[in-house]
Design a protein around this motif. Structure first.
Motif, PDB file in Angstrom:
ATOM      1  N   GLY A  28       0.830  -1.211   0.000  1.00  0.00           N
ATOM      2  CA  GLY A  28       0.000   0.000   0.000  1.00  0.00           C
ATOM      3  C   GLY A  28       0.860   1.256   0.000  1.00  0.00           C
ATOM      4  N   THR A  40      -5.392   3.903  -4.585  1.00  0.00           N
ATOM      5  CA  THR A  40      -5.477   2.821  -3.607  1.00  0.00           C
ATOM      6  C   THR A  40      -5.579   3.463  -2.223  1.00  0.00           C
ATOM      7  N   LEU A  42      -6.003   3.773   1.746  1.00  0.00           N
ATOM      8  CA  LEU A  42      -5.713   2.996   2.959  1.00  0.00           C
ATOM      9  C   LEU A  42      -6.705   3.377   4.045  1.00  0.00           C
ATOM     10  N   CYS A  52      -8.179  -0.931   0.123  1.00  0.00           N
ATOM     11  CA  CYS A  52      -6.913  -0.880  -0.607  1.00  0.00           C
ATOM     12  C   CYS A  52      -6.747  -2.079  -1.541  1.00  0.00           C
ATOM     13  N   CYS A  64      -2.669  -3.098   2.049  1.00  0.00           N
ATOM     14  CA  CYS A  64      -2.175  -2.655   3.362  1.00  0.00           C
ATOM     15  C   CYS A  64      -1.555  -3.809   4.125  1.00  0.00           C
TER      16      CYS A  64
END
Lengths: 163, 779
Positions: A28, A40, A42, A52, A64
């Protein structure tokens, strides 16, 4: 002790060779900080919510909860890699947009990647199978029904485009 | 309200305008903000529920390479009162930036560090030594109110009671550990004397965390010339700016608050959360600071209010409601946050949409050594609907009346005032009830063992109390339209609805109108994105700004064309005069010169003040959430299976049907989670499920086999084209509709949330035990 490692991988159709990354970095963070792929998102950092989600060798994976070194030799797709070269949207993106299958949008890239992986693996999913897959990601806004409809529409669009 | 005969623009464009940003990952959230030399903040939290801080040793943390600022109470004390006022809160300023004398809950912030990475910040925090003297912790409402309970706040914090109108009043620190009490009374208590029956029931309401997926996050920069720039996920940037100005003693025009897309708020992201620490650390470090909480820390930052609701209702034999007295105790957690406002609303909404001769309501904010509670979708209305709509069914059962008929007999009619001095009902509530009753097959219910159906009507006042909103619109020479207003796009669809209102009034394609980014330096004032107010309050300001802009352009054009304004119409940035189409651009260039001009319009809305209205201004609109549930109870496991859930809201006029549907469904599923399983579990001072892995929220597999949402467009809303707000209504009726269905199915009454299998089982066993007991006594 060496705390970096050298990786080769494909990211959004582009080949990267001998990229040096710290061993402690998650996928991530690598995507967001090193490659500037901020689509993406988190959130939980526990591999629970799925915001993610990216596609690694065809499977949906929480970025992540994946170390960067785990992607060595693999093929990664993020939301940024879903659009066609001419800028047109993927049928899954198109369906989410058309049916407003999102609200705040924070979970949306992850939901779209999850749905894309599902349709790659099973182009004709039943409603039950869609529910089962979608149940790995959290959406706090929509109540899911519109997302399920968007995945059904995407399956139809993909089929039509291939016919 | 503008009434247009046909809506051309709105009906032809159904897509959300944030779709492209959000489906491509281009949408920017505060989490995406980065600045040169940006530091990362982390905080040290109290491991104890209640303790006095004896000593903090942060000397080692300050020596770590890469650490640029450390903040403890010692650092706060270096500033004089004219430089820093280190406490904040809505009505009551009781929450410190970092703990001073005491910590009041497990998770309370004791120290903060800004470093070159979060990793270094965490490393530095691990070296900070804090000596605590443990104090007894009170972690439930009843513990906090016990005579031997310790007082959380030994000194009274600074606070205010807002102006109230007829019948309403508020009081700070009315009793030990009660930070605020709201009271409302109307009619004479003698009304109880004539009642055939008086029923007293008690209900318990659980506490959820918002679990917005975008974490609490702020990036703050205190520049060398003492200007403060804040990028933050905040639902109300203007009140935040005022609070930051008060805390840091800076003029408001030295502070700029910028808000991009918010990744979910549900009430949590109002007022100070991560902002004061980010600003304070940046002030010390003189570098920008990013302070992003983890999802776990979110649980320690803001929650819904758990509650105990005691209701006494007087009725006649025929089921007519006559009088109601109620006492509501809200678990406010360790700091007041939005609690007094929630108390106001819970106390005010407890009657539900029914007529009474007498009402006497009290709502207390009880301080406990748990995470601070604040605004949460429904804002007190979820608690009151749970109690009120459960009791309606209980009374109907006791009197042998059908719950449907009990409601029909007592519901307020359209136009009928909620209470004296208030605005009238702006939906036909009976129509909505009929709609969901029909959908759930009320008249011909499924006849299966352990299966039943239930109804409920969620109710709240919408649009905030005395809430002002302003909007500005300008049009370039080419007819490109800039809409400026402070409504945040946090999923509710404001970025779609508000520009589309402008497009409709200006009779121009929607893509020509853009909602501009929010910066308190340029955006006109707004009180905040909350209270389902985007359409009904800001929508009216936007509508007026558009009408203002339109009339300026028409007047200018009429002057240029030497005709009356009434003779011309605006059509996609041209003037239509009879069959003639005249372009506007040459007229503008001809009059204002070759560089062109920008016309602009201003709009403002606020409910008029009135001392006759209990909350000092009549409610803008009333928000209803009609609900119906069909459940089967598994009597072996105690599990409630929701076969069908029906919810319905009244959009007045839907500016975008998909957005309305999404609001109702999302809220309803949040309510479904609360009904069946979602809850924060405290074991004394320890929150034992305060992380996304162990905190269960609804997933797609939790959807009922049949889930129906019905968007009504009754057309009586005060907003543009008859619209009204509907962001919260869907959460309100779900729990009580399910509880009523469970009673209908198996004859047990659940009065505590969530209705988990163990509670259902316990209730079933009690019923069986009582039945056996009766049976034995007969022998």
């Amino acid at each position: 002790m060496k705390n970096t490692t050298t990786l080769s991988f494909i990211l959004n159709s582009k080949e990267y060779e001998s990229i040096e990354v710290p061993t402690c970095v998650t996928l991530g963070d690598l995507l967001r900080e090193e490659f500037g792929l901020r689509g993406t998102n988190l959130s939980c950092n526990q591999g629970v919510c799925g915001s993610c989600t990216v596609i690694i060798d065809g499977n949906p994976i929480a970025a992540c909860h994946t170390f960067a070194f785990e992607i060595d030799g693999k093929n990664i797709r993020t939301i940024e890699g879903l659009e066609c070269a001419d800028g047109s949207l993927d049928p899954v993106q198109e369906s989410f947009a058309e049916l407003s299958a999102f609200q705040c949008g924070y979970c949306t890239p992850g939901m779209i990647m999850l749905s894309r992986a599902l349709l790659d693996q099973n182009p004709n999913p039943s409603e039950e199978l869609i529910k089962e897959w979608i149940s790995s990601n959290i959406c706090r806004c929509t109540g899911y029904a519109m997302i399920i409809e968007a995945v059904q529409l995407a399956a139809k669009k993909i089929k039509e485009s291939e016919a | 309200m503008t009434k247009l005969e046909t809506l051309n623009i709105l009906t032809s464009d159904t897509r959300r305008r944030d779709a492209y940003d959000k489906v491509t990952g281009r949408a920017n959230y505060t989490t995406d903000v980065t600045l040169p030399n940006m530091l990362h903040a982390k905080v040290l939290r109290s491991p104890m529920g209640h303790a006095r801080i004896i000593k903090i040793d942060s000397s080692s943390a300050r020596k770590i390479m890469g650490v640029h600022a450390v903040l403890t109470r010692e650092d706060i004390k270096k500033y004089s009162e004219s430089e820093l006022m280190p406490v904040y809160g809505y009505f009551i300023k009781d929450q410190p930036i970092v703990a001073m004398d005491k910590v009041l809950y497990k998770g309370d912030i004791v120290a903060a560090v800004a470093a070159e990475s979060e990793r270094i910040a965490n490393k530095a925090l691990a070296t900070i030594r804090v000596d605590y003297e443990p104090l007894p912790a009170v972690t439930t409402i009843n513990d906090a109110l016990a005579s031997n309970a310790p007082e959380l706040f030994e000194e009274p914090p600074v606070g205010i009671v807002p102006a109230y109108g007829e019948g309403a009043s508020g009081k700070l620190r009315s009793k030990k550990n009660i930070c605020y009490t709201f009271n409302y009374e109307t009619g004479s208590a003698n009304a109880f004397n004539k009642c055939d029956h008086v029923f007293e029931d008690e209900f318990k309401f659980s506490r959820m965390h918002h679990l917005h997926l975008e974490p609490f996050i702020t990036v703050a920069s205190w520049s060398d010339d003492n200007k403060i720039d804040i990028w933050t996920a905040c639902q109300n940037p203007f009140p935040l700016r005022k609070e930051i100005s008060r805390i840091f003693k800076k003029p408001e025009n030295d502070i700029s608050v910028k808000v991009s897309y918010i990744g979910g708020g549900f009430g949590a992201k109002n007022n100070c959360k991560t902002e004061p620490i980010a600003v304070m650390l940046s002030r010390i470090a003189r570098q920008p600071v990013r302070f992003c909480l983890t999802a776990e820390e979110g649980f320690y930052t803001n929650t819904q209010h758990a509650a105990i609701l005691k209701i006494k209702t007087g009725v006649m034999n025929d089921g007519s409601l006559v009088a109601r007295e109620s006492e509501i105790l809200l678990d406010s957690g360790a700091y007041s946050d939005g609690s007094p406002l929630v108390a106001e609303k819970a106390g005010y909404r407890i009657p539900g949409p029914y007529h009474y001769e007498h009402l006497k309501t009290t709502c207390h904010c009880v301080m406990t050594n748990t995470a601070p509670a604040g605004p949460f979708r429904g804002f007190g209305g979820t608690q009151t609907t749970w109690a009120c709509e459960s009791q309606i069914d209980m009374i109907a059962e006791r009197l042998g009346i059908s719950p449907y008929q009990m409601r029909m007999n007592n519901l307020l009619d359209k136009g009928q005032a909620f209470v004296p001095g208030e605005s009238g009902m702006d939906s036909d509530i009976k129509l909505g009830l009929d709609l969901v009753a029909k959908e759930i097959n009320y008249k011909n219910p499924p006849k299966e063992p352990n299966r039943g159906i239930g109804l409920s009507i969620g109710f709240k006042d919408g649009g905030g109390v005395n809430k002002p909103a302003t909007a500005r619109i300008k049009a370039s020479t080419n007819g490109d339209i800039f809409l400026q207003c402070g409504t945040i796009e946090m999923g509710q669809g404001a970025q779609t609805a508000l520009p589309n209102i402008v497009a409709e009034i200006m009779n121009t394609p929607t893509e020509r109108v853009r909602l501009m980014p929010i910066d308190t330096n340029h955006t006109p004032f707004d009180q905040g994105t909350n209270a389902s107010s985007s359409i009904a309050v800001m929508g009216q300001a936007v509508e007026r700004a558009a009408l203002d802009l339109k009339s300026k352009i028409l007047n200018f054009s009429a002057e240029q064309l030497n005709c009356k304004t009434e003779e011309i119409k605006l059509d996609n940035w041209t003037i239509r005069k009879g069959n003639e189409t005249i372009p506007i651009i040459p007229m503008i260039m001809g009059f204002y010169g070759g560089t062109g001009f920008e016309f602009s319009g201003e709009g403002f809305h606020k409910s008029p003040n009135s001392h006759l209205a209990p909350l000092e201004a009549p409610c803008v609109f009333w928000e209803y959430g009609w609900g119906a549930a069909d459940v089967t109870v598994d009597i072996e496991t105690g599990q409630i299976i929701v076969n069908k859930l029906v919810v319905s809201g009244d959009a007045g006029k839907a500016i975008n049907l998909n957005v309305c549907r999404g609001q109702d469904e999302g809220a309803a599923i949040m309510g479904l989670g609360q009904s069946l399983f979602e809850t924060m579990i405290y074991d004394n001072a320890d929150l034992i499920n305060g992380d996304p892995l162990s905190y269960r929220v609804p997933m797609a597999r939790d959807l009922p086999a049949s889930f129906i949402s019905l968007t009504q467009e009754q057309g009586y809303g005060p907003g543009p084209f008859g619209s009204k707000g509907m962001g919260e209504g869907g959460i309100l009726p779900v729990a009580s509709a399910i509880a009523n269905a469970v009673y209908n199915a198996v004859g047990v009454r659940l009065t505590e949330l969530p209705m988990s299998p163990d509670r259902v089982n316990k209730a079933l066993l009690e019923k069986q035990y009582n039945y056996c007991k009766q049976d034995t006594s007969r022998d």
